[in-house]
Write a protein that holds these residues in place. Structure first.
Motif, mmCIF file in Angstrom:
data_model
loop_
_atom_site.group_PDB
_atom_site.id
_atom_site.type_symbol
_atom_site.label_atom_id
_atom_site.label_comp_id
_atom_site.label_asym_id
_atom_site.label_seq_id
_atom_site.Cartn_x
_atom_site.Cartn_y
_atom_site.Cartn_z
ATOM 1 N N LEU A 195 0.583 -1.253 -0.277
ATOM 2 C CA LEU A 195 0.044 0.037 -0.049
ATOM 3 C C LEU A 195 0.797 1.293 0.094
ATOM 4 N N SER A 196 0.605 2.034 -1.062
ATOM 5 C CA SER A 196 1.614 3.338 -1.294
ATOM 6 C C SER A 196 1.045 4.615 -0.938
ATOM 7 N N GLY B 28 -3.405 2.749 14.413
ATOM 8 C CA GLY B 28 -2.980 1.741 15.652
ATOM 9 C C GLY B 28 -1.640 2.199 16.300
ATOM 10 N N ALA B 29 -1.606 2.270 17.563
ATOM 11 C CA ALA B 29 -0.200 2.481 18.087
ATOM 12 C C ALA B 29 -0.139 1.344 19.427
ATOM 13 N N SER B 30 1.106 0.910 19.348
ATOM 14 C CA SER B 30 1.311 -0.128 20.351
ATOM 15 C C SER B 30 1.342 0.712 21.777
ATOM 16 N N LEU B 31 0.807 -0.100 22.914
ATOM 17 C CA LEU B 31 0.922 0.487 24.034
ATOM 18 C C LEU B 31 2.112 0.049 24.874
ATOM 19 N N LYS B 32 2.921 -1.077 24.092
ATOM 20 C CA LYS B 32 3.980 -1.704 24.714
ATOM 21 C C LYS B 32 5.480 -0.986 24.328
ATOM 22 N N ALA B 33 5.398 -0.122 23.228
ATOM 23 C CA ALA B 33 6.359 0.682 22.888
ATOM 24 C C ALA B 33 6.538 2.073 23.203
ATOM 25 N N PRO B 34 7.597 2.844 23.343
ATOM 26 C CA PRO B 34 7.658 4.174 23.646
ATOM 27 C C PRO B 34 7.177 4.923 22.624
ATOM 28 N N VAL B 35 6.565 6.103 22.819
ATOM 29 C CA VAL B 35 6.294 7.071 21.750
ATOM 30 C C VAL B 35 7.679 7.760 21.115
ATOM 31 N N SER B 36 7.583 7.713 19.560
ATOM 32 C CA SER B 36 8.784 8.137 19.178
ATOM 33 C C SER B 36 8.273 9.082 17.880
ATOM 34 N N ASP B 37 9.447 9.377 17.090
ATOM 35 C CA ASP B 37 9.180 10.222 16.043
ATOM 36 C C ASP B 37 9.400 9.527 14.643
ATOM 37 N N ALA B 38 9.449 8.026 14.946
ATOM 38 C CA ALA B 38 9.486 7.130 13.816
ATOM 39 C C ALA B 38 8.267 7.326 12.718
ATOM 40 N N PRO B 39 8.523 7.284 11.574
ATOM 41 C CA PRO B 39 7.348 7.429 10.483
ATOM 42 C C PRO B 39 6.465 6.571 10.738
ATOM 43 N N ASP B 40 5.070 7.001 10.450
ATOM 44 C CA ASP B 40 3.976 6.128 10.200
ATOM 45 C C ASP B 40 4.301 5.300 8.948
ATOM 46 N N ARG B 41 3.244 4.010 9.071
ATOM 47 C CA ARG B 41 3.425 3.370 7.975
ATOM 48 C C ARG B 41 1.910 2.578 7.568
ATOM 49 N N PHE B 42 1.923 2.205 6.228
ATOM 50 C CA PHE B 42 0.487 1.979 5.970
ATOM 51 C C PHE B 42 0.737 0.489 6.520
ATOM 52 N N GLY B 43 -0.645 -0.164 6.854
ATOM 53 C CA GLY B 43 -0.670 -1.566 7.339
ATOM 54 C C GLY B 43 -1.508 -2.444 6.087
ATOM 55 N N ALA C 33 -15.893 4.957 4.353
ATOM 56 C CA ALA C 33 -14.728 4.050 4.729
ATOM 57 C C ALA C 33 -14.401 4.564 6.162
ATOM 58 N N VAL C 34 -13.165 4.021 6.486
ATOM 59 C CA VAL C 34 -12.676 4.191 7.908
ATOM 60 C C VAL C 34 -11.268 4.273 7.743
ATOM 61 N N VAL C 35 -10.219 5.251 8.349
ATOM 62 C CA VAL C 35 -9.054 4.993 8.569
ATOM 63 C C VAL C 35 -8.899 4.811 9.951
ATOM 64 N N GLU C 36 -8.014 3.423 10.138
ATOM 65 C CA GLU C 36 -8.118 2.958 11.487
ATOM 66 C C GLU C 36 -6.569 3.091 11.867
ATOM 67 N N VAL D 41 -9.069 0.935 6.143
ATOM 68 C CA VAL D 41 -7.588 1.031 5.938
ATOM 69 C C VAL D 41 -6.924 1.248 7.208
ATOM 70 N N VAL D 42 -5.748 0.509 7.350
ATOM 71 C CA VAL D 42 -4.937 0.337 8.724
ATOM 72 C C VAL D 42 -3.837 1.443 8.485
#
Length: 244
Positions: A56-57, A169-184, A164-167, A121-122
């Motif tokens: 997904l691009s 998601g963020a992990s509660l087990k990983a620290p918040v960071s400035d890493a880029p988002d990515r399509f799922g 439609a919906v854009v969902e 879309v995730v």
């Protein structure tokens, strides 16, 4: 400003094989224009194009006034690049497109039990507050639900975008960071999940067993080898499909 999701773009290395794969997966005949295939659905299309990297691009949104939307998003601090009939928007590592494209009739079905529509879309994020700013405050999508689920170890943000919906998601087990988002991945609606699963299995796809969906009275299954390597879920919509 944004009135709906126009299409999701999928890049593939083997264009002909991917188009044939989606043709069998959806049981719908695409609209072909050169090296671009559009599988059209009532609420959003899927466009397949050749690419060096698969997956997904981009998400493409419909707007009523492209020039005004471009100016507004630039004022809101997003990276916008106007083009011929389309504006490319980059934010948090993701690519979006804006256009005034009119809707087209759904692609004709080629078998019983075709895929009916896109459900959601995730997007994966390492920074949910940044995602709230990008998708909500800047793009102006309608945030319908913000929830944390300790059992899944995730925080989920649900943004309504037309049908439609854009969902996000963020992990509660990983620290918040400035890493880029990515399509799922992508989730698609099917009226009869058992029949759709049987058809896809007969067409050669590796599909999971049916399992109970999150909404009462629904069933879902996973397509493990969808074209382009896109994580793909098929689901039975509840009477109140989507979020809110």
């Amino acid at each position: 400003m944004i009135t709906g999701l126009d299409h999701v773009a999928v890049a593939v290395r083997d264009f002909d094989a991917a188009v044939d794969g989606y043709r069998r997966l959806f049981a719908r005949e695409p609209e072909l224009s050169g090296r671009r295939a559009a599988f059209r659905f009532p609420n959003a299309d899927l466009q397949v194009t050749p690419g060096e990297d698969e997956g997904l691009s981009a998400l493409a949104f419909r707007v009523e006034d492209l020039a005004e939307a471009t100016r507004l998003l630039a004022r809101r601090g997003l990276d916008v690049t106007p083009g011929d009939g389309e504006t490319v928007v980059r934010a948090a590592g993701l690519t979006f497109r804006l256009g005034e494209a009119a809707g087209s009739p759904p692609s004709p079905a080629t078998a019983e039990g075709p895929v009916d529509a896109l459900d959601h879309v995730v997007v994966h994020t390492a920074n949910p507050d940044r995602a709230l700013a990008v998708f909500g405050a800047k793009l102006g999508l309608d945030l319908r639900l913000d929830r944390e689920n300790a059992q899944w170890g995730a925080r989920q943000l649900f943004f309504r975008c037309g049908g439609a919906v854009v969902e996000v998601g963020a992990s509660l087990k990983a620290p918040v960071s400035d890493a880029p988002d990515r399509f799922g991945g992508l989730a698609w609606r099917v009226g009869d999940p058992a029949a759709a699963r049987a058809r896809m299995a007969a067409a050669g796809f590796d599909v999971s067993e049916l399992r109970t969906g999150r909404k009462p009275g629904t069933q879902v299954f996973t397509v493990r080898d969808a074209p382009g390597g896109v994580p793909t879920l098929m689901l039975q919509p509840s009477p109140q499909a989507g979020v809110g």
